[in-house]
Design a protein around this motif. Structure first.
Motif, PDB file in Angstrom:
ATOM      1  N   TYR A 195      42.685  54.679  50.831  1.00  0.00           N
ATOM      2  CA  TYR A 195      42.674  53.246  51.150  1.00  0.00           C
ATOM      3  C   TYR A 195      42.900  53.018  52.638  1.00  0.00           C
ATOM      4  N   LEU A 207      45.393  33.131  52.891  1.00  0.00           N
ATOM      5  CA  LEU A 207      44.308  32.464  52.166  1.00  0.00           C
ATOM      6  C   LEU A 207      44.804  31.344  51.253  1.00  0.00           C
ATOM      7  N   HIS A 224      36.759  48.412  50.722  1.00  0.00           N
ATOM      8  CA  HIS A 224      38.211  48.406  50.546  1.00  0.00           C
ATOM      9  C   HIS A 224      38.608  48.225  49.083  1.00  0.00           C
ATOM     10  N   VAL A 240      40.057  35.428  39.168  1.00  0.00           N
ATOM     11  CA  VAL A 240      39.570  36.690  39.752  1.00  0.00           C
ATOM     12  C   VAL A 240      39.872  37.855  38.797  1.00  0.00           C
ATOM     13  N   LEU A 274      47.305  44.487  38.135  1.00  0.00           N
ATOM     14  CA  LEU A 274      47.032  43.136  38.643  1.00  0.00           C
ATOM     15  C   LEU A 274      48.290  42.271  38.538  1.00  0.00           C
ATOM     16  N   VAL A 288      33.691  36.322  55.119  1.00  0.00           N
ATOM     17  CA  VAL A 288      34.105  37.720  54.977  1.00  0.00           C
ATOM     18  C   VAL A 288      32.902  38.652  55.058  1.00  0.00           C
ATOM     19  N   MET A 332      40.701  50.799  46.746  1.00  0.00           N
ATOM     20  CA  MET A 332      41.925  50.415  46.042  1.00  0.00           C
ATOM     21  C   MET A 332      41.801  50.665  44.546  1.00  0.00           C
ATOM     22  N   TYR A 392      43.866  33.188  41.146  1.00  0.00           N
ATOM     23  CA  TYR A 392      44.255  34.591  40.919  1.00  0.00           C
ATOM     24  C   TYR A 392      43.863  35.003  39.487  1.00  0.00           C
ATOM     25  N   ARG A 409      44.222  46.556  54.755  1.00  0.00           N
ATOM     26  CA  ARG A 409      45.570  46.045  55.001  1.00  0.00           C
ATOM     27  C   ARG A 409      46.364  46.011  53.704  1.00  0.00           C
ATOM     28  N   PHE A 438      35.241  33.698  50.362  1.00  0.00           N
ATOM     29  CA  PHE A 438      34.552  34.852  50.954  1.00  0.00           C
ATOM     30  C   PHE A 438      33.460  34.464  51.949  1.00  0.00           C
TER      31      PHE A 438
END
Ligand code: HEM
Length: 132
Positions: free
Chosen positions: A69, A81, A54, A91, A116, A46, A58, A88, A72, A43
């Protein structure tokens, strides 16, 4: 038919307290992610205000709230990325911990975790579950 039967079931979004609760969750979630030395680097470049907006949009959709939303699609945002399965998972754990900390009911957390899992292939590099 009673009034109760005619009324749409309460969404997860309404149950947790709507926009204010989602905003609080997103703030806490990114505070955790940015404090995680393994994840913060993703990040670094970012713009976080737009990013928080965003993810809030979501999460609102995932919880059955209104669909506004404007980001992208997830594959377009994440495939460049080169995200590993391990990151994953990490997170996802931060999101679960955030929702738990905010007192979100367990059945809602379970449903979020299911979403997820559904998007893993879009987020992880190459969509390769075998690397888990
Ligand atoms: C697990 C499910 C995930 C969901 C639902 C999700 C959701 C999102 C959303 C909605 C955006 C905004 C896209 C846009 O602004 O157009 C985004 C961007 C981003 N996500 Fe995720 N994300 C997930 C996993 C991850 C993981 C595992 C990482 C890193 C380890 C990550 C890192 C990022 C970064 C760095 C951006 C910004 C990309 C850019 O601006 O170029 N995300 N994510």
């Amino acid at each position: 038919m009673t009034v109760v039967e005619e009324t749409a079931p309460t969404s997860h979004y309404e149950r947790i307290g709507g926009a204010g609760a989602v905003k609080a969750a997103v703030e806490l979630f990114y505070d955790r992610v940015l404090a995680d030395p393994e994840l913060a680097g993703y990040f670094a470049e970012v713009e976080m205000a737009g990013q928080r907006r965003h993810l809030a949009q979501m999460l609102t959709v995932v919880l059955g709230g209104p669909n506004g939303y404007t980001g992208r699609d997830l594959a377009a945002a994440h495939q460049p990325l080169n995200i590993s399965v391990a990151h994953y998972v990490q997170v996802g754990q931060h999101l679960t911990a955030t929702l738990t900390q905010l007192g979100v009911p367990g059945d809602i957390i379970t449903d979020v975790q299911a979403v997820l899992a559904q998007v893993q292939d879009q987020v992880v590099a190459g969509g390769d579950r075998a690397g888990a």
